[in-house]
Design a protein around this motif. Structure first.
Motif, mmCIF file in Angstrom:
data_model
loop_
_atom_site.group_PDB
_atom_site.id
_atom_site.type_symbol
_atom_site.label_atom_id
_atom_site.label_comp_id
_atom_site.label_asym_id
_atom_site.label_seq_id
_atom_site.Cartn_x
_atom_site.Cartn_y
_atom_site.Cartn_z
ATOM 1 N N VAL A 173 40.609 56.188 12.206
ATOM 2 C CA VAL A 173 41.981 56.544 12.542
ATOM 3 C C VAL A 173 41.830 57.650 13.583
ATOM 4 C CG1 VAL A 173 44.179 57.449 11.705
ATOM 5 C CG2 VAL A 173 42.788 55.965 10.229
ATOM 6 N N HIS A 174 42.097 57.303 14.843
ATOM 7 C CA HIS A 174 41.827 58.215 15.957
ATOM 8 C C HIS A 174 42.516 59.559 15.782
ATOM 9 C CE1 HIS A 174 39.668 55.178 18.154
ATOM 10 N NE2 HIS A 174 40.638 54.308 17.838
ATOM 11 N N ARG A 183 37.433 59.111 9.843
ATOM 12 C CA ARG A 183 36.619 57.900 9.877
ATOM 13 C C ARG A 183 36.125 57.665 8.458
ATOM 14 N NH1 ARG A 183 32.609 55.429 13.598
ATOM 15 N NH2 ARG A 183 33.664 56.666 15.164
#
Length: 159
Positions: free
Chosen positions: A80-81, A85
């Motif tokens: 999820v930018h 992670r």
């Protein structure tokens, strides 16, 4: 004036006039019972609340992890930018079930293919000997032992 807590049924919580449950410190070795101060009671209650939250969160995390593993399998990274992670990996552990049989199978190769880890733990009788001034071997035994201490807090629900 603070009222002293009375003994009641095990499932009931005794509350002082301060609005706080009563508390006590019990010394296991002597059986001595000493009332806890309101600050000490508050600290214990804060610790218990945190412990319960941690347990609940660990259960939730385990459930989420299981769902992610089921949905994506091992070897994936879920990103999820700008947030996080989640890397899904698999671990294997191999243990020797029958060392004597394996020793026969491998023969001379056993020592270079198997790591042997030995743990020595003193029996209570050995500790007694190390503490006994009348024991002739006491100085030599004591020289072979070390004593370590640690402290921990364990949490459980109080009935």
């Amino acid at each position: 004036m603070v009222a002293v807590a009375k003994k009641v049924k095990q499932d009931e919580v005794v509350v002082k006039k301060t609005g706080q449950p009563a508390g006590e410190r019990i010394v296991r070795d002597t059986g001595e019972v000493v009332p806890l101060s309101p600050a000490e009671i508050q600290l214990v209650m804060q610790g218990w609340a945190l412990k319960k939250q941690i347990d609940e969160l660990e259960a939730q995390l385990k459930e989420i992890s299981a769902k992610l593993i089921e949905a994506h399998g091992v070897g994936a990274s879920l990103v999820v930018h700008g947030v996080c992670r989640a890397s899904i990996t698999e671990r294997e552990a191999v243990k020797i079930q029958d060392a004597e049989r394996l020793k026969k199978v491998l023969g001379a190769r056993f020592s270079d293919l198997v790591q042997v880890v030995v743990t020595y733990k003193p029996e209570p009788r050995l500790v007694e000997m190390a503490c006994d001034g009348d024991e002739p071997l006491q100085p030599a035994i004591r020289a072979c032992l070390t004593v370590g201490k640690s402290a921990a807090v364990s949490w459980r629900a109080e009935k």
